[in-house]
Write a protein that holds these residues in place. Structure first.
Motif, PDB file in Angstrom:
ATOM      1  N   LYS A 118     -68.555  49.489 -35.805  1.00  0.00           N
ATOM      2  CA  LYS A 118     -69.853  50.150 -35.866  1.00  0.00           C
ATOM      3  C   LYS A 118     -70.940  49.137 -35.517  1.00  0.00           C
ATOM      4  N   TRP A 119     -70.742  47.934 -36.044  1.00  0.00           N
ATOM      5  CA  TRP A 119     -71.706  46.871 -35.817  1.00  0.00           C
ATOM      6  C   TRP A 119     -71.834  46.563 -34.326  1.00  0.00           C
ATOM      7  N   LEU A 120     -70.668  46.519 -33.672  1.00  0.00           N
ATOM      8  CA  LEU A 120     -70.647  46.199 -32.252  1.00  0.00           C
ATOM      9  C   LEU A 120     -71.356  47.283 -31.451  1.00  0.00           C
ATOM     10  N   ARG A 121     -71.056  48.541 -31.833  1.00  0.00           N
ATOM     11  CA  ARG A 121     -71.671  49.649 -31.098  1.00  0.00           C
ATOM     12  C   ARG A 121     -73.184  49.616 -31.255  1.00  0.00           C
ATOM     13  N   ILE A 143     -74.603  46.863 -29.075  1.00  0.00           N
ATOM     14  CA  ILE A 143     -74.634  47.214 -27.654  1.00  0.00           C
ATOM     15  C   ILE A 143     -75.717  48.246 -27.380  1.00  0.00           C
ATOM     16  N   ALA A 144     -75.866  49.186 -28.288  1.00  0.00           N
ATOM     17  CA  ALA A 144     -76.882  50.220 -28.088  1.00  0.00           C
ATOM     18  C   ALA A 144     -78.270  49.604 -28.027  1.00  0.00           C
ATOM     19  N   VAL A 145     -78.572  48.700 -28.956  1.00  0.00           N
ATOM     20  CA  VAL A 145     -79.916  48.109 -28.971  1.00  0.00           C
ATOM     21  C   VAL A 145     -80.120  47.209 -27.749  1.00  0.00           C
ATOM     22  N   MET A 146     -79.053  46.476 -27.383  1.00  0.00           N
ATOM     23  CA  MET A 146     -79.165  45.619 -26.196  1.00  0.00           C
ATOM     24  C   MET A 146     -79.522  46.437 -24.977  1.00  0.00           C
ATOM     25  N   LEU A 147     -78.795  47.569 -24.813  1.00  0.00           N
ATOM     26  CA  LEU A 147     -79.053  48.410 -23.650  1.00  0.00           C
ATOM     27  C   LEU A 147     -80.478  48.919 -23.675  1.00  0.00           C
ATOM     28  N   ALA A 166     -88.535  48.920 -35.752  1.00  0.00           N
ATOM     29  CA  ALA A 166     -88.649  49.333 -37.153  1.00  0.00           C
ATOM     30  C   ALA A 166     -87.921  50.650 -37.384  1.00  0.00           C
ATOM     31  N   THR A 167     -88.048  51.571 -36.427  1.00  0.00           N
ATOM     32  CA  THR A 167     -87.367  52.860 -36.567  1.00  0.00           C
ATOM     33  C   THR A 167     -85.854  52.668 -36.638  1.00  0.00           C
ATOM     34  N   LEU A 168     -85.353  51.835 -35.693  1.00  0.00           N
ATOM     35  CA  LEU A 168     -83.918  51.570 -35.692  1.00  0.00           C
ATOM     36  C   LEU A 168     -83.472  50.997 -37.028  1.00  0.00           C
ATOM     37  N   ARG A 169     -84.265  50.060 -37.517  1.00  0.00           N
ATOM     38  CA  ARG A 169     -83.898  49.428 -38.775  1.00  0.00           C
ATOM     39  C   ARG A 169     -83.900  50.461 -39.902  1.00  0.00           C
ATOM     40  N   ALA A 170     -84.927  51.329 -39.861  1.00  0.00           N
ATOM     41  CA  ALA A 170     -85.005  52.364 -40.896  1.00  0.00           C
ATOM     42  C   ALA A 170     -83.796  53.291 -40.817  1.00  0.00           C
ATOM     43  N   LEU A 171     -83.302  53.512 -39.576  1.00  0.00           N
ATOM     44  CA  LEU A 171     -82.144  54.394 -39.395  1.00  0.00           C
ATOM     45  C   LEU A 171     -80.848  53.743 -39.857  1.00  0.00           C
ATOM     46  N   GLY A 172     -80.911  52.433 -40.137  1.00  0.00           N
ATOM     47  CA  GLY A 172     -79.723  51.780 -40.653  1.00  0.00           C
ATOM     48  C   GLY A 172     -79.089  50.787 -39.706  1.00  0.00           C
ATOM     49  N   PHE A 173     -79.718  50.494 -38.551  1.00  0.00           N
ATOM     50  CA  PHE A 173     -79.187  49.444 -37.675  1.00  0.00           C
ATOM     51  C   PHE A 173     -79.340  48.103 -38.400  1.00  0.00           C
ATOM     52  N   ASN A 174     -78.345  47.242 -38.239  1.00  0.00           N
ATOM     53  CA  ASN A 174     -78.443  45.994 -38.987  1.00  0.00           C
ATOM     54  C   ASN A 174     -79.295  44.949 -38.261  1.00  0.00           C
ATOM     55  N   THR A 175     -79.728  43.923 -39.003  1.00  0.00           N
ATOM     56  CA  THR A 175     -80.624  42.924 -38.438  1.00  0.00           C
ATOM     57  C   THR A 175     -79.955  42.121 -37.330  1.00  0.00           C
ATOM     58  N   ALA A 176     -78.653  41.849 -37.483  1.00  0.00           N
ATOM     59  CA  ALA A 176     -77.963  41.035 -36.477  1.00  0.00           C
ATOM     60  C   ALA A 176     -78.044  41.697 -35.107  1.00  0.00           C
ATOM     61  N   ALA A 211     -88.225  39.503 -34.775  1.00  0.00           N
ATOM     62  CA  ALA A 211     -87.885  40.918 -34.663  1.00  0.00           C
ATOM     63  C   ALA A 211     -86.938  41.325 -35.788  1.00  0.00           C
ATOM     64  N   ALA A 212     -85.973  40.452 -36.069  1.00  0.00           N
ATOM     65  CA  ALA A 212     -84.974  40.797 -37.067  1.00  0.00           C
ATOM     66  C   ALA A 212     -85.597  40.861 -38.466  1.00  0.00           C
ATOM     67  N   ARG A 213     -86.659  40.082 -38.677  1.00  0.00           N
ATOM     68  CA  ARG A 213     -87.226  40.045 -40.024  1.00  0.00           C
ATOM     69  C   ARG A 213     -88.438  40.942 -40.190  1.00  0.00           C
ATOM     70  N   LEU A 214     -88.698  41.738 -39.166  1.00  0.00           N
ATOM     71  CA  LEU A 214     -89.836  42.645 -39.221  1.00  0.00           C
ATOM     72  C   LEU A 214     -89.769  43.511 -40.483  1.00  0.00           C
ATOM     73  N   PRO A 215     -90.816  43.484 -41.341  1.00  0.00           N
ATOM     74  CA  PRO A 215     -90.787  44.367 -42.510  1.00  0.00           C
ATOM     75  C   PRO A 215     -90.955  45.820 -42.034  1.00  0.00           C
ATOM     76  N   ILE A 216     -89.988  46.653 -42.409  1.00  0.00           N
ATOM     77  CA  ILE A 216     -89.933  48.003 -41.833  1.00  0.00           C
ATOM     78  C   ILE A 216     -91.190  48.812 -42.098  1.00  0.00           C
ATOM     79  N   SER A 217     -91.617  48.813 -43.340  1.00  0.00           N
ATOM     80  CA  SER A 217     -92.712  49.732 -43.692  1.00  0.00           C
ATOM     81  C   SER A 217     -93.997  49.381 -42.963  1.00  0.00           C
ATOM     82  N   SER A 218     -94.356  48.068 -42.953  1.00  0.00           N
ATOM     83  CA  SER A 218     -95.623  47.730 -42.320  1.00  0.00           C
ATOM     84  C   SER A 218     -95.528  47.856 -40.802  1.00  0.00           C
TER      85      SER A 218
END
Lengths: 381, 396
Positions: free
Chosen positions: B2-5, B8-12, B296-306, B384-391
């Motif tokens: 799942k992590w890999l997918r 790849i999705a975010v990279m694309l 931020a949206t992706l992160r909120a949806l559950g995409f991981n920081t890595a 980017a990885a440490r972006l606080p989602i809410s703000s």
């Protein structure tokens, strides 16, 4: 002036962006300074070469000698101040591959021909008194820790290969920034006495100081005609032309350096321009508000331009300053580039380039800002 | 998986939206391309110079010079010594001729085509009859060999193309001497191609160096004959000489120049590289900033920081790679094979050579480009990885 705080606030609106833009422009002008110094170094001090000095070399090649008998004939030509000569000695210190710039000269005419070599009067007198005496440049003395009174042996493959030549250091010369202070001069009579009979009475080339640079061409022709059809025909050029010709043999280092400098400035100019475009785009709203409260178009233009000029001038100025400090440390190659200095002319060019870059980077966004129609701009967001 | 997918999705997502940020991406690409162009082209000069110098020397030939001499220019060997040297063991014979040649190396002023007003020091080498056979790589490509005992000369291919008036049929006027060009030779692209060759005895007369030579060049019987040859000469009290393999001689000649150019190239490229990294950082910060909401949206949806971090790095690596390819191609097209000549400071004579953009240089350039991209992307990726989602979602 009262808008300075506003410009300041705008510049630092995005700290990260401004910091990195400043840093890349800093690097750009640091490089510009260094590259221009290298260019000047390969020019071999052409800028200071005298126009009132002519160089006579053997027409076949610089490496073939001329007879010493020419000296009197040259000296007697009207318009000639001093006829001096130099002979390449090819002196190697400590190991055969460590060849120093060593030249045999006649002390009095030599010092008179080259007033830019500063030598205390007492040392000059000591040189005249000591046949084995030699004077060395300050940088050379420093490199090997030589002091006045030291006895230095040099080997010469050209003049007497079997045993070393001994010299007494009697003087250390100094000079302006563009004087090569890594050379070693000793007396011609010492050389002539101790070399093979077949080689006696030969000098490398003549350096002739003339009364009036305007007569250089004419005198050159006179000399060349004087020695035409003799065993050693001459070719006379101004010292400047001579050094330029020598530098050209190395290749067009100047053009390569200018090409590099242009690439660098273009690269980093783009960074500055892109920063300004973004910075103005983000502020469309604010600019519209400023216009609403009565800022004229021209003032808006000036605001944006001063911001980009501020960035290029501060970063570029620091870059050039640091380049200058680095160059002060002297030739990093240990002797290959004796004249290592950032020419004032290039500093001026650098500042002009900063202004140009600031204007070019700011002009598009500034014009855009100036032409903003308030209603459109306010509606856009 | 799942992590890999996710990654790849975010990279694309990142890579596919690069065209929409063309302006700021171009800054990074051009910056990195600029560094690669300068790096590759400056180092192609030293690669070309070293190539011409080292290619010239064969380990199968030995150079005999005066003891302590570093160059042919300052070496001197008189006629009697030369005769002794020719008797040394280990020299190859072809029929009844020993492949050894006592030669005189001097310089003659000939204008460069690129600056016809100022003369350049072109080496003029006087050879003995076996001199040509001694060098197996030599061949005439135009005209004929000069006749010994005359003032005819043959000219190296590079000298012919770099200097004025060295075509077959031309006369080189040098002081009161006239040399007749009768042929053009090549020597596998080595330094000899910058030289003019004539009869050594004619040359001795003209340069008033009666019965005096600069060097004796011998073709060795086998590669291993060098020891025999040099031992014999070193222990012979009649001669005082140094013996070197020809390839080693030319390698030491090229060292100063290549070291100078390499230092220059690396120094300038490193400084430019630092600047280009700053440019890449700026670009990537902009890229991250313009996508704050999406990230931020992706992160909120559950995409991981890595995956977010890797996607930013991937984008800047791609930008670096594109820059590297553009820069390498540009340097190759503009400079590979570019003919020029410079002065060899050891002998004060001209060496013609061609810039050489080698595959190794191109790979190094590409490697630098990728490193610049990677380093440039690092800070923005962490941000980017440490972006606080809410703000971040609230922003804009």
């Amino acid at each position: 002036m009262k808008f300075l705080p506003l410009i300041w606030m705008n510049v630092w609106r995005r700290k990260i962006r401004t910091t990195f833009t400043l840093l890349s422009l800093f690097i750009a002008f640091l490089l510009f300074g260094i590259v221009m110094t290298i260019r000047a170094a390969f020019g071999l001090g052409v800028d200071i070469a005298g126009l009132d000095r002519l160089v006579l070399i053997n027409k076949v090649t610089l490496l073939l000698p001329l007879p010493i008998s020419y000296q009197r004939q040259i000296q007697q030509t009207p318009g000639v101040k001093i006829a001096s000569h130099q002979t390449w000695f090819n002196g190697a210190y400590q190991k055969p591959s460590n060849v120093l710039t060593t030249m045999a000269v006649e002390p009095a005419p030599f010092l008179e021909t080259y007033p830019e070599f500063v030598l205390p009067a007492a040392q000059a007198a000591a040189w005249l008194a000591d046949r084995q005496g030699a004077i060395v440049g300050k940088d050379l003395a420093k490199r090997y820790g030589w002091k006045i009174g030291d006895r230095i042996p040099l080997m010469s493959q050209i003049w007497r290969a079997k045993e070393p030549w001994e010299f007494n250091i009697v003087g250390i010369y100094d000079g302006g920034k563009s004087v090569d202070k890594t050379q070693f001069f000793f007396r011609y009579d010492y050389l002539d006495e101790n070399r093979a009979n077949a080689l006696k009475g030969l000098v490398g080339w003549y350096v002739v100081k003339i009364d009036d640079p305007l007569h250089a061409l004419e005198l050159g022709r006179t000399f060349d005609a004087m020695f035409a059809n003799s065993g050693a025909e001459t070719k006379t050029t101004t010292e400047k032309g001579f050094i330029e010709g020598f530098a050209k043999q190395v290749g067009d280092i100047g053009s390569i350096m200018i090409a590099i400098a242009s690439t660098v400035l273009f690269m980093f100019g783009l960074v500055a321009a892109s920063t300004m475009v973004q910075s103005v785009r983000e502020r469309t709203n604010e600019l519209a508000v400023l216009k609403t409260v009565g800022f004229t178009d021209r003032r808006i233009l000036a605001l944006v331009l001063s911001e980009s000029l501020f960035i290029t001038l501060v970063a570029g100025g620091l870059g050039l300053a640091v380049a200058w400090i680095i160059v002060q440390a002297g030739d990093p190659t240990g002797g290959l580039l004796p004249v290592f200095t950032l020419p004032p002319r290039d500093v001026v060019t650098g500042v002009a380039l900063m202004l140009l870059m600031g204007l070019l980077a700011g002009v598009m966004p500034a014009m855009g800002a100036m032409r903003l129609r308030i209603a459109d701009a306010l509606r856009r967001n | 998986m799942k992590w890999l997918r996710q990654t790849i999705a975010v990279m694309l997502l990142n890579l596919l939206t690069v065209p929409s940020r063309l302006g700021s991406s171009a800054v990074a690409i051009i910056g990195i391309a600029g560094v690669v162009v300068v790096f590759v082209s400056v180092l192609s000069i030293s690669a070309g110079f070293a190539g011409a110098m080292i290619g010239a020397g064969s380990p199968g030939r030995a150079l005999v010079m005066r003891e302590g001499s570093d160059t042919e220019m300052t070496s001197g060997i008189d006629g009697t010594e030369a005769t002794v040297i020719k008797e040394a063991p280990g020299i190859r014979h072809e029929g009844s001729t020993a492949l050894v040649s006592a030669e005189l190396y001097v310089i003659v002023d000939v204008p460069k085509k690129s600056s016809p007003d100022s003369p350049a020091n072109v080496p003029l080498r006087g050879i003995e009859p076996p001199g040509f056979q001694t060098r197996e790589e030599m061949s005439l490509i135009e005209g004929r060999m000069f006749r010994f005992g005359t003032n005819e000369v043959i000219v190296g291919r590079a000298a012919n193309s770099q200097f004025v008036g060295l075509n077959v049929g031309d006369t080189v006027v040098s002081g009161q001497n006239r040399w007749q060009v009768v042929g053009i030779f090549e020597a596998d692209g080595g330094v000899a191609e910058t030289e003019i060759w004539c009869d050594v005895h004619t040359l001795q007369g003209v340069y008033r160096r009666v019965n005096s030579f600069s060097v004796v060049i011998a073709r060795l019987d086998t590669m291993n004959s060098f020891e025999t040859f040099s031992q014999w000469l070193m222990t012979n009290p009649q001669v005082h000489v140094t013996v070197r393999r020809e390839n080693e001689y030319y390698r030491s000649q090229s060292e100063t120049m290549t070291r100078l150019i390499d230092t220059l190239g690396f120094g300038i490229a490193t400084l430019m590289g630092i600047g280009a990294v700053f440019g890449a950082i700026l670009t990537m910060y902009t890229a991250v900033a313009s996508r704050t909401r999406e990230i931020a949206t992706l992160r909120a949806l559950g995409f991981n920081t890595a995956s977010v971090l890797l996607s930013v790095l991937a984008e800047s690596l791609v930008l670096g790679g594109i820059g590297g390819l553009i820069g390498g191609t540009a340097a190759y097209l503009a400079f590979n094979g570019y003919q020029t000549s410079t002065m060899n400071f050891q002998t004060f004579s001209q060496v013609a050579f061609a810039f050489r953009v080698t595959p190794k240089l191109l790979m190094t350039g590409l490697f630098y480009a990728l490193s610049m991209g990677l380093i440039g992307g690092l800070l923005p990726a962490i941000r980017a990885a440490r972006l606080p989602i809410s703000s971040a979602l609230r922003e804009l």
